[in-house]
Write a protein that holds these residues in place. Structure first.
Motif, mmCIF file in Angstrom:
data_model
loop_
_atom_site.group_PDB
_atom_site.id
_atom_site.type_symbol
_atom_site.label_atom_id
_atom_site.label_comp_id
_atom_site.label_asym_id
_atom_site.label_seq_id
_atom_site.Cartn_x
_atom_site.Cartn_y
_atom_site.Cartn_z
ATOM 1 N N ARG A 189 -12.324 5.767 -2.059
ATOM 2 C CA ARG A 189 -10.717 5.573 -2.143
ATOM 3 C C ARG A 189 -10.406 4.092 -1.322
ATOM 4 N N ALA A 190 -11.045 3.990 -0.367
ATOM 5 C CA ALA A 190 -10.773 2.950 0.445
ATOM 6 C C ALA A 190 -10.871 1.678 -0.178
ATOM 7 N N PRO A 191 -11.827 1.201 -0.797
ATOM 8 C CA PRO A 191 -11.871 -0.093 -1.669
ATOM 9 C C PRO A 191 -11.073 0.074 -2.870
ATOM 10 N N TRP A 192 -11.204 1.127 -3.516
ATOM 11 C CA TRP A 192 -10.151 1.352 -4.653
ATOM 12 C C TRP A 192 -8.599 0.906 -4.270
ATOM 13 N N LEU A 193 -8.211 1.298 -3.061
ATOM 14 C CA LEU A 193 -6.826 1.001 -2.605
ATOM 15 C C LEU A 193 -6.646 -0.670 -2.462
ATOM 16 N N ALA A 194 -7.700 -0.988 -1.765
ATOM 17 C CA ALA A 194 -7.628 -2.204 -1.384
ATOM 18 C C ALA A 194 -7.465 -3.025 -2.775
ATOM 19 N N ALA A 195 -8.255 -2.903 -3.683
ATOM 20 C CA ALA A 195 -8.141 -3.585 -4.947
ATOM 21 C C ALA A 195 -6.897 -3.500 -5.646
ATOM 22 N N GLN A 196 -6.153 -2.287 -5.565
ATOM 23 C CA GLN A 196 -4.976 -2.117 -6.085
ATOM 24 C C GLN A 196 -3.845 -3.057 -5.662
ATOM 25 N N VAL A 197 -3.947 -3.860 -4.282
ATOM 26 C CA VAL A 197 -3.058 -4.896 -3.616
ATOM 27 C C VAL A 197 -3.790 -6.030 -3.816
ATOM 28 N N LEU A 249 0.923 -1.322 -0.132
ATOM 29 C CA LEU A 249 0.023 0.088 -0.049
ATOM 30 C C LEU A 249 0.807 1.177 0.050
ATOM 31 N N LEU A 250 1.665 1.137 0.777
ATOM 32 C CA LEU A 250 2.828 2.412 0.927
ATOM 33 C C LEU A 250 3.454 2.773 -0.592
ATOM 34 N N ALA A 251 3.910 1.501 -1.369
ATOM 35 C CA ALA A 251 4.378 1.855 -2.506
ATOM 36 C C ALA A 251 3.499 2.362 -3.731
ATOM 37 N N LEU A 252 2.107 2.296 -3.271
ATOM 38 C CA LEU A 252 1.235 3.414 -4.210
ATOM 39 C C LEU A 252 1.157 4.720 -3.798
#
Length: 186
Positions: A165-173, A25-28
């Motif tokens: 944004r929270a579900p979007w971030l989760a989906a990114q990982v 997540l931090l890498a995003l």
């Protein structure tokens, strides 16, 4: 003081896996100027000694209304165990040493950074300004260490007005959010 809103993205008994997800997540994120806040419930004087060697500045307070004591009193925290310890603006490279010092105790590591990336698919630009954090709750299910556990939970923090944004971030990982979006004191 401002508030972010946090939502869980992972719960696991594997601390290594939880740390790996936090780092993904931090890498995003835009992490220039990143610092870390630590919170811990400390039950042993050995842990206090180790924390005092790691943390540049910290506050503590005793647990229980019948035993009021804190760093404000200039007392020795070892004489008031168990205590809660909180430290702001620590270097990110102190996370492993902090977790080692706390051991099996409940703790929170909260990475504070500049911003989340744009999420054009959901109509959001760069997100941040008091709403860009990742928290890892170790041996606890909540951000305030009120619900001890034998597993670990990773949370993403966002602005309330950017809750999607929270579900979007989760989906990114490769994950999904679960639980409610909860207000977090920052």
């Amino acid at each position: 003081m401002s508030n972010s809103y946090a939502q869980a993205v992972l719960r696991t008994p594997d601390l290594g896996k939880a740390l790996d997800v936090a780092h993904k997540l931090l890498a995003l994120a835009e992490t220039s100027g990143m610092d870390v806040t630590f919170l811990a419930r400390v039950h042993a004087s050995q842990a206090l000694e180790e924390l005092s060697e790691i943390l540049t500045e910290w506050n503590w307070w005793s647990e229980g209304a019948d035993r009021p004591a804190s760093s404000d009193d200039s007392d020795d925290p070892a004489g008031h165990l168990p205590v809660r310890v909180k430290s702001f603006c620590q270097e990110p490279d102190t996370v492993d040493a902090f977790l080692a010092a706390v051991g099996n105790g409940a703790s929170v590591v909260c990475w504070d950074f500049s911003s989340w990336p744009e999420a054009p698919e959901i109509g959001l630009g760069i997100g941040g300004e008091r709403g860009a954090y990742v928290s890892l709750c170790v041996n606890a299910r909540d951000l305030y260490l009120d619900e001890p556990s034998y597993d670990h939970t990773v949370y993403v923090h966002v602005k309330q007005v950017e809750a999607e944004r929270a579900p979007w971030l989760a989906a990114q990982v490769g994950l999904h959010v679960f639980g409610e979006l909860v207000m977090a004191d920052d």
